[in-house]
Enzyme design. Structure first.
Site, PDB file in Angstrom:
ATOM      1  N   ARG A  19      95.107  72.802 112.706  1.00  0.00           N
ATOM      2  CA  ARG A  19      94.067  73.826 112.721  1.00  0.00           C
ATOM      3  C   ARG A  19      93.170  73.636 111.503  1.00  0.00           C
ATOM      4  O   ARG A  19      93.488  72.841 110.630  1.00  0.00           O
ATOM      5  CB  ARG A  19      94.728  75.209 112.618  1.00  0.00           C
ATOM      6  CG  ARG A  19      95.565  75.316 111.343  1.00  0.00           C
ATOM      7  CD  ARG A  19      96.017  76.714 111.006  1.00  0.00           C
ATOM      8  NE  ARG A  19      96.551  76.768 109.649  1.00  0.00           N
ATOM      9  CZ  ARG A  19      97.819  76.593 109.324  1.00  0.00           C
ATOM     10  NH1 ARG A  19      98.709  76.362 110.258  1.00  0.00           N
ATOM     11  NH2 ARG A  19      98.207  76.638 108.058  1.00  0.00           N
TER      12      ARG A  19
ATOM     13  N   ARG B 184      92.598  83.265  96.428  1.00  0.00           N
ATOM     14  CA  ARG B 184      92.686  84.157  97.585  1.00  0.00           C
ATOM     15  C   ARG B 184      92.885  85.578  97.099  1.00  0.00           C
ATOM     16  O   ARG B 184      93.978  85.958  96.671  1.00  0.00           O
ATOM     17  CB  ARG B 184      93.881  83.796  98.461  1.00  0.00           C
ATOM     18  CG  ARG B 184      93.791  82.453  99.120  1.00  0.00           C
ATOM     19  CD  ARG B 184      94.853  82.378 100.192  1.00  0.00           C
ATOM     20  NE  ARG B 184      95.027  81.016 100.652  1.00  0.00           N
ATOM     21  CZ  ARG B 184      95.822  80.667 101.647  1.00  0.00           C
ATOM     22  NH1 ARG B 184      96.526  81.599 102.271  1.00  0.00           N
ATOM     23  NH2 ARG B 184      95.933  79.415 102.022  1.00  0.00           N
TER      24      ARG B 184
END
Lengths: 451, 81
Positions: free
Chosen positions: A291, A337
């Protein structure tokens, strides 16, 4: 490809919609009832509601997503990451519906998603995996012979067991001879099977992953990312390229990733994950992620290629535009993040309403986010608020610029992990690039004790 | 006998089983201890165990498995004692 349905939400849905727009492809967003006012819904050319807030009834509902594709006239589906991205059955269902799936073929997802089968692919491609016994051994003599081939330190684990129970690490043959009988006996009484697996134990490991792009016949790599800084297997800081990897290891590891992807005729963007032994510099293939990954922007900033746009081009049937000898990695990119979790309360997930939002900007600072003032952090989905991605001509510059960018970041209404990154950026081990997969958890534990 | 309401401390998705293949934590009519887990609430992909909060007999669950719950919402009633 004329109309792309984005089967995802949050920052990655926004990211994919932007790439599609840059290529002149119209977009369809899907959303649960909880995401009616979400930015990805507004940014897309069309939006279709697919179910209630629970992901199992909306973003994971294959039939609802395929129905949305049909009703909106989409001819392609991008799964993003998470949700249905690595479900072979979804890729197959999309293809069966006559739509183009932006990702590898279902059989490649299935093959590379299964650890045992992926190890076989690696062996066929001449890519090293963590050395170990293929099946259990049942006596000391056999264990000693196997360990000599595997190399110490060696980890012993029950062939019938799971969940880390009864795992022992031995440093040499004497240690193995004394530990094996007890470990085997324990396994026999716990699981009714005394056979033991032996596997090389990597004491100080880095998690490094190589980005590849393939079009089914050709494969190129776009260098690697360092992803060792994790808490409970959730990555917090990533960077491209990896510090602490010498040019020889880089060359061998990127070549291995390309061989692996070629072996399965890989199509689209993918990542080969490796464990790198910090002491011996050996690298071992762990798994392949079929992905686009959360941390892909770091690779984009050092190479200058838009990975999502390349995914779309490949899915539309164009041959790979990138030539290996034209791909270079320049400088250093760091990604932080920022999640809606409270570091002072053991990272408690903290949904709620967002009040004021200030996102960092300026030269070589990119923020991938869905965050906006007045937005809502939903309890139903993951806690990622924003990815702050910073480029510098070298690592030192990137770190200095990151301090500036993180200091600019402000969100009111929900607690975030932004403040932690300011601390990490000042740590000597971070500045020196001297860390491994256990460093962040150890640092967090020490920090907790100190406060 | 006093009735005790079990309240979800957080918003999220309510589950009566530890995983789809297991039995429910507790059923109606069952006796539970104060520390016993009676349900899970999933918030942002992390699962929080909700304890009974009082020893007694479970009278009824007020929400269905996989229903959405708010922070402070009653999810089950116990007859304490």
């Amino acid at each position: 490809m004329k109309r792309l349905l984005v089967a995802n939400r949050g920052e990655i849905a926004v990211r994919i919609i932007r790439a599609a727009r840059d290529l002149g492809i119209s977009t369809v967003a899907v959303h649960s009832t909880a995401d009616e006012a979400a930015p990805h819904v507004r940014l897309a050319d069309a939006a279709v509601e697919i179910g209630p807030p629970q992901a199992s009834k909306s973003y994971l509902a294959v039939d609802a997503i395929l129905a949305a594709a049909r009703s909106s006239g989409a001819d392609a589906v991008h799964p993003g990451y998470g949700f249905l991205a690595e479900r072979a059955t979804f890729a197959a269902a999309v293809a069966d519906a006559g739509l183009c799936f932006v990702g590898p073929d279902a059989d490649v997802i299935e093959r590379m998603g299964d650890k045992v089968r992926a190890r076989k692919v690696a062996a066929a491609a001449g890519v090293p995996t963590v050395p170990g016994t293929p099946s259990g051994v049942d006596d000391v003599a056999a264990a000693v012979t196997a360990a000599a081939e595997i190399g110490y330190p060696v980890m012993l684990k029950a062939a019938a067991g799971g969940g880390g129970r009864g795992i022992r690490v031995v440093d040499d043959e004497a240690g193995l001879r004394s530990a094996f009988p007890a470990a085997s006996h324990e396994a026999a009484s716990a699981f009714g099977d005394g056979r033991m697996y032996l596997e090389r134990f990597v004491r100080c490991a880095r998690h490094v992953e190589v980005q590849v792009l393939g079009d089914g016949s050709d494969v190129v790599h776009l260098y690697e990312r360092e992803c060792s800084l994790q808490r409970r297997r959730q990555k917090m800081v990533e960077e491209a390229t990896a510090p602490g990897i010498d040019p020889g290891v880089r060359e061998a590891m990127t070549a291995a990733a390309v061989r692996l992807a070629r072996e399965v005729g890989y199509t689209s963007a993918g990542t080969a994950e490796f464990l790198v032994d910090d002491e011996t510099h050996e690298f071992f293939f762990i798994e392949m992620n079929t992905r686009i990954q959360v941390e892909h922007p770091t690779t984009e900033l050092v190479t200058g290629y838009d990975l999502v746009a390349e995914q779309l081009r490949i899915a539309a049937g164009e041959p790979l535009r990138l030539r290996q000898d034209e791909i270079t990695a320049r400088g250093c990119a760091l990604e932080f993040r920022v999640v809606a979790e409270d570091p002072s309360r053991d990272f408690l997930p903290s949904p709620g309403n967002v009040d004021r939002v200030v996102l960092p900007a300026g030269p070589w600072v990119r923020v991938d986010t869905w965050l906006e003032p007045g937005g809502t952090v939903s309890p139903f989905y993951d806690s990622l608020l924003a990815k702050v991605v910073v480029w510098g001509e070298d690592r030192e510059t990137a770190i200095r610029r990151s301090r500036r960018a993180i200091a600019e970041f402000a969100v009111e209404g929900v607690p975030t992990t932004a403040g932690l990154f300011a601390e990490i950026l000042d740590e000597p081990w971070f500045g020196a690039g001297e860390f491994h997969t256990g460093t962040l958890e150890q640092w967090l534990a020490d920090r907790k004790e100190g406060s | 006998m006093a009735h005790h309401e079990i309240v979800s401390p957080i918003p999220g998705v309510f589950y009566r089983r530890p995983d789809p293949d297991s039995d429910p934590f507790a059923s109606e009519g069952q006796r539970v201890g104060a520390e016993d887990t009676v349900c899970l609430v999933e918030v942002m992909k992390s699962f929080h165990q909700v304890p009974a909060g009082a020893a007694g007999t479970v009278i009824e669950f007020l929400v269905e498995n996989e229903d959405v719950v708010d922070a402070g919402q009653a999810v089950a009633v116990i007859e304490a004692g």
